[in-house]
Design an enzyme around this catalytic site. Structure first.
Site, PDB file in Angstrom:
ATOM      1  CG  HIS A  87      -2.893   2.632  -2.162  1.00  0.00           C
ATOM      2  ND1 HIS A  87      -2.896   2.392  -0.809  1.00  0.00           N
ATOM      3  CD2 HIS A  87      -4.041   2.064  -2.634  1.00  0.00           C
ATOM      4  CE1 HIS A  87      -4.000   1.730  -0.479  1.00  0.00           C
ATOM      5  NE2 HIS A  87      -4.703   1.504  -1.573  1.00  0.00           N
ATOM      6  CB  CYS A 113      -0.060  18.360 -18.556  1.00  0.00           C
ATOM      7  SG  CYS A 113      -0.257  17.171 -19.890  1.00  0.00           S
ATOM      8  CD  GLN A 139      -2.463  -1.187   2.744  1.00  0.00           C
ATOM      9  OE1 GLN A 139      -3.484  -0.538   2.952  1.00  0.00           O
ATOM     10  NE2 GLN A 139      -1.874  -1.906   3.684  1.00  0.00           N
ATOM     11  CD  GLU A 171       0.400  -0.520  19.047  1.00  0.00           C
ATOM     12  OE1 GLU A 171       1.478  -0.153  19.522  1.00  0.00           O
ATOM     13  OE2 GLU A 171      -0.636  -0.723  19.721  1.00  0.00           O
TER      14      GLU A 171
HETATM   15  C1  BV8 Z   1     -12.085   3.778  -3.258  1.00  0.00           C
HETATM   16  C2  BV8 Z   1      -1.952   6.796  -1.380  1.00  0.00           C
HETATM   17  C3  BV8 Z   1     -14.031   3.942  -4.542  1.00  0.00           C
HETATM   18  C4  BV8 Z   1      -2.029   8.276  -1.122  1.00  0.00           C
HETATM   19  C5  BV8 Z   1      -3.680   5.842   0.055  1.00  0.00           C
HETATM   20  C6  BV8 Z   1     -15.134   0.163   1.504  1.00  0.00           C
HETATM   21  C7  BV8 Z   1     -14.816  -0.260   0.216  1.00  0.00           C
HETATM   22  C8  BV8 Z   1     -14.147   0.588  -0.670  1.00  0.00           C
HETATM   23  C9  BV8 Z   1     -13.778   1.881  -0.256  1.00  0.00           C
HETATM   24  C10 BV8 Z   1     -14.092   2.307   1.018  1.00  0.00           C
HETATM   25  C11 BV8 Z   1     -14.762   1.461   1.883  1.00  0.00           C
HETATM   26  N1  BV8 Z   1     -14.938   2.138   3.048  1.00  0.00           N
HETATM   27  C12 BV8 Z   1     -14.384   3.367   2.940  1.00  0.00           C
HETATM   28  C13 BV8 Z   1     -13.880   3.500   1.721  1.00  0.00           C
HETATM   29  C14 BV8 Z   1     -13.209   4.697   1.242  1.00  0.00           C
HETATM   30  C15 BV8 Z   1     -11.699   4.638   1.451  1.00  0.00           C
HETATM   31  C16 BV8 Z   1     -11.289   3.990   2.740  1.00  0.00           C
HETATM   32  O1  BV8 Z   1     -10.952   2.818   2.770  1.00  0.00           O
HETATM   33  N2  BV8 Z   1     -11.304   4.770   3.802  1.00  0.00           N
HETATM   34  C17 BV8 Z   1     -10.859   4.277   5.092  1.00  0.00           C
HETATM   35  C18 BV8 Z   1     -10.161   5.401   5.832  1.00  0.00           C
HETATM   36  C19 BV8 Z   1     -12.061   3.768   5.845  1.00  0.00           C
HETATM   37  N3  BV8 Z   1     -11.090   3.956   0.347  1.00  0.00           N
HETATM   38  C20 BV8 Z   1     -10.811   4.678  -0.762  1.00  0.00           C
HETATM   39  O2  BV8 Z   1     -11.112   5.848  -0.895  1.00  0.00           O
HETATM   40  C21 BV8 Z   1     -10.143   3.927  -1.889  1.00  0.00           C
HETATM   41  N4  BV8 Z   1     -10.846   4.204  -3.102  1.00  0.00           N
HETATM   42  O3  BV8 Z   1     -12.642   3.069  -2.493  1.00  0.00           O
HETATM   43  O4  BV8 Z   1     -12.672   4.284  -4.382  1.00  0.00           O
HETATM   44  C22 BV8 Z   1     -14.318   4.116  -5.967  1.00  0.00           C
HETATM   45  C23 BV8 Z   1     -14.611   2.998  -6.722  1.00  0.00           C
HETATM   46  C24 BV8 Z   1     -14.921   3.179  -8.046  1.00  0.00           C
HETATM   47  C25 BV8 Z   1     -14.884   4.455  -8.630  1.00  0.00           C
HETATM   48  C26 BV8 Z   1     -14.530   5.567  -7.867  1.00  0.00           C
HETATM   49  C27 BV8 Z   1     -14.248   5.404  -6.511  1.00  0.00           C
HETATM   50  C28 BV8 Z   1      -8.732   4.443  -2.132  1.00  0.00           C
HETATM   51  C29 BV8 Z   1      -7.870   4.200  -0.931  1.00  0.00           C
HETATM   52  C30 BV8 Z   1      -6.407   4.565  -1.256  1.00  0.00           C
HETATM   53  C31 BV8 Z   1      -6.053   5.888  -0.607  1.00  0.00           C
HETATM   54  N5  BV8 Z   1      -4.626   6.160  -0.797  1.00  0.00           N
HETATM   55  N6  BV8 Z   1      -2.379   6.063  -0.184  1.00  0.00           N
HETATM   56  C32 BV8 Z   1      -0.996   8.743  -0.129  1.00  0.00           C
HETATM   57  O5  BV8 Z   1      -0.262   7.913   0.440  1.00  0.00           O
HETATM   58  O6  BV8 Z   1      -0.936   9.963   0.096  1.00  0.00           O
HETATM   59  S1  BV8 Z   1      -4.107   5.094   1.502  1.00  0.00           S
HETATM   60  C33 BV8 Z   1      -2.846   5.254   2.618  1.00  0.00           C
HETATM   61  O7  BV8 Z   1      -3.409   5.053   3.879  1.00  0.00           O
HETATM   62  C34 BV8 Z   1      -1.792   4.204   2.523  1.00  0.00           C
HETATM   63  O8  BV8 Z   1      -1.446   3.898   1.197  1.00  0.00           O
HETATM   64  C35 BV8 Z   1      -2.376   3.030   3.244  1.00  0.00           C
HETATM   65  O9  BV8 Z   1      -3.175   2.266   2.406  1.00  0.00           O
HETATM   66  C36 BV8 Z   1      -3.266   3.714   4.244  1.00  0.00           C
HETATM   67  C37 BV8 Z   1      -2.612   3.704   5.612  1.00  0.00           C
HETATM   68  O10 BV8 Z   1      -2.707   2.418   6.032  1.00  0.00           O
HETATM   69  P1  BV8 Z   1      -1.401   1.654   6.581  1.00  0.00           P
HETATM   70  O11 BV8 Z   1      -0.429   1.490   5.484  1.00  0.00           O
HETATM   71  O12 BV8 Z   1      -1.896   0.465   7.265  1.00  0.00           O
HETATM   72  O13 BV8 Z   1      -0.746   2.660   7.602  1.00  0.00           O
HETATM   73  P2  BV8 Z   1      -1.292   3.101   9.022  1.00  0.00           P
HETATM   74  O14 BV8 Z   1      -0.552   4.319   9.402  1.00  0.00           O
HETATM   75  O15 BV8 Z   1      -2.779   3.098   9.025  1.00  0.00           O
HETATM   76  O16 BV8 Z   1      -0.857   1.876   9.990  1.00  0.00           O
HETATM   77  C38 BV8 Z   1       0.511   1.565  10.158  1.00  0.00           C
HETATM   78  C39 BV8 Z   1       0.557   0.230  10.864  1.00  0.00           C
HETATM   79  O17 BV8 Z   1       1.929  -0.138  11.031  1.00  0.00           O
HETATM   80  C40 BV8 Z   1      -0.048   0.253  12.253  1.00  0.00           C
HETATM   81  O18 BV8 Z   1      -0.871  -0.890  12.424  1.00  0.00           O
HETATM   82  C41 BV8 Z   1       1.172   0.166  13.185  1.00  0.00           C
HETATM   83  O19 BV8 Z   1       0.876  -0.541  14.380  1.00  0.00           O
HETATM   84  C42 BV8 Z   1       2.130  -0.604  12.347  1.00  0.00           C
HETATM   85  N7  BV8 Z   1       3.549  -0.387  12.642  1.00  0.00           N
HETATM   86  C43 BV8 Z   1       4.152   0.730  13.106  1.00  0.00           C
HETATM   87  N8  BV8 Z   1       5.496   0.505  13.183  1.00  0.00           N
HETATM   88  C44 BV8 Z   1       5.722  -0.769  12.746  1.00  0.00           C
HETATM   89  C45 BV8 Z   1       4.481  -1.342  12.393  1.00  0.00           C
HETATM   90  N9  BV8 Z   1       4.379  -2.597  11.934  1.00  0.00           N
HETATM   91  C46 BV8 Z   1       5.509  -3.315  11.806  1.00  0.00           C
HETATM   92  N10 BV8 Z   1       6.735  -2.838  12.110  1.00  0.00           N
HETATM   93  C47 BV8 Z   1       6.876  -1.566  12.579  1.00  0.00           C
HETATM   94  N11 BV8 Z   1       8.091  -1.102  12.892  1.00  0.00           N
HETATM   95 ZN    ZN Z   2      -2.564  16.815 -19.586  1.00  0.00          ZN
END
Ligand code: BV8
Ligand code: ZN
Length: 267
Positions: A140, A169, A122, A237
């Site tokens: 992503h 562009c 991701q 976590e």
């Molecule tokens: C979409 C790029 C629809 C940009 C990112 C149900 C189904 C479908 C969609 C949804 C749904 N419910 C809600 C949605 C909407 C939304 C969504 O999921 N929202 C969430 C908040 C509920 N989804 C979307 O909008 C997606 N698109 O559904 O479109 C559609 C369909 C057709 C036509 C039009 C539209 C798009 C989602 C992608 C967004 N882009 N990234 C950028 O980076 O700026 S998401 C971004 O956040 C990341 O890429 C990643 O995916 C996410 C963060 O998650 P994690 O990577 O898990 O990171 P996080 O900080 O949360 O956690 C870190 C973890 O690491 C923790 O657990 C921690 O304990 C652990 N950790 C810490 N240190 C360590 C460790 N683990 C191991 N070792 C360590 N040392």
């Molecule tokens: Zn263009």
């Protein structure tokens, strides 16, 4: 090294912090050693030990007054292209200055030694590829690429020096945007299909460093589980996937992956 681990002898070079659960680590290693095709599903936690803040922690310092989910949207960009472009330029510079850590390297070295490991990430920081992994699916997109916000033409060379979305562009003159998937945007159909095939086709999925909250990516470990593919979750976590995991290692990615991927499958 704990006495237990030393006595068992199998877990050579097991970091001390695993002393609490040597049997769990041994069982997880057995599962990995028996799998001919690993799928590694990663989130921001796998880059944390490279010094890259996880997605939710990314709002530190200058960016702390902004909500990532508001910045990581097309609407946010169109409202204030320079602000959003600046946030991505900041994150891109951090990613370029960061080094792949032991977790990225363990996966790349496993592949280099002939192990079959497909990475679905991701993350947009490019660190799996920089570590040397060849089979990487960036669900992503990537901070290291840009495209036109209107006609999607890939940015020409030199765009990275653009301080603030002022480079048009080359085809239609509209502003460039980071080549990442924003909230509310669909993932590439081909990437999602390929990821689904990997999730269901692999023999074991390692789910590392993800809070498993963002969909549809977070649906991939569920698809693997439903297809009968065992999961090993590695996260300091708890996560929503823990209950489905064959093994849940409360550990950092940079500790656990080098241990789990130390040897190739024995068959
Ligand atoms: C979409 C790029 C629809 C940009 C990112 C149900 C189904 C479908 C969609 C949804 C749904 N419910 C809600 C949605 C909407 C939304 C969504 O999921 N929202 C969430 C908040 C509920 N989804 C979307 O909008 C997606 N698109 O559904 O479109 C559609 C369909 C057709 C036509 C039009 C539209 C798009 C989602 C992608 C967004 N882009 N990234 C950028 O980076 O700026 S998401 C971004 O956040 C990341 O890429 C990643 O995916 C996410 C963060 O998650 P994690 O990577 O898990 O990171 P996080 O900080 O949360 O956690 C870190 C973890 O690491 C923790 O657990 C921690 O304990 C652990 N950790 C810490 N240190 C360590 C460790 N683990 C191991 N070792 C360590 N040392
Ligand atoms: Zn263009």
């Amino acid at each position: 090294m704990s006495a237990g681990a030393a006595a068992s002898g199998q877990l050579a070079a097991v970091p001390e912090q695993f002393a609490a659960a040597p049997e769990q680590l041994a069982a997880a290693r057995e599962l990995v050693a028996a799998a001919g095709w690993l799928v590694l599903f990663t989130g921001a936690g796998v880059s944390a030990e490279s010094g890259i803040a996880t997605f939710r922690e990314a709002q530190t310092g200058l960016w702390s007054r902004f909500d990532a989910q508001a910045l990581a949207t097309e609407e946010g960009f169109r409202k204030d292209p320079e602000l959003v472009w600046g946030w991505y330029a900041h994150r891109r510079r951090l990613a370029q200055q960061a080094q792949p850590n032991a977790a990225h390297l363990a996966a790349a070295q496993y592949e280099a030694r002939g192990g079959r490991i497909s990475v679905i990430t991701q993350n947009v920081d490019g660190l799996h590829r920089r570590a040397g992994s060849g089979d990487v699916l960036e669900l992503h997109g990537s901070l290291l690429r840009a495209r036109c916000v209107d006609c999607a033409t890939p940015a020409h060379d030199g765009w990275q020096d653009d301080p603030g979305a002022r480079v048009p562009c080359r085809r239609c003159g509209a502003p460039l945007r980071p080549d990442v998937v924003w909230f509310g945007e669909a993932l590439s159909e081909t990437a999602l299909q390929r990821a689904g095939q990997l999730a269901r086709g692999g023999e074991l999925m390692l789910v590392v460093g993800t809070s498993a909250l963002v969909y549809p990516a977070a649906g991939l470990p569920l698809a693997a589980h439903e297809a009968g593919v065992p999961l090993i979750v590695i996260n300091p976590e708890p996560t929503p996937l823990d209950a489905l995991a064959q093994h849940c290692l409360r550990a950092r990615a940079g500790e656990a992956l080098p241990v789990l991927l130390a040897e190739l499958p024995r068959r």
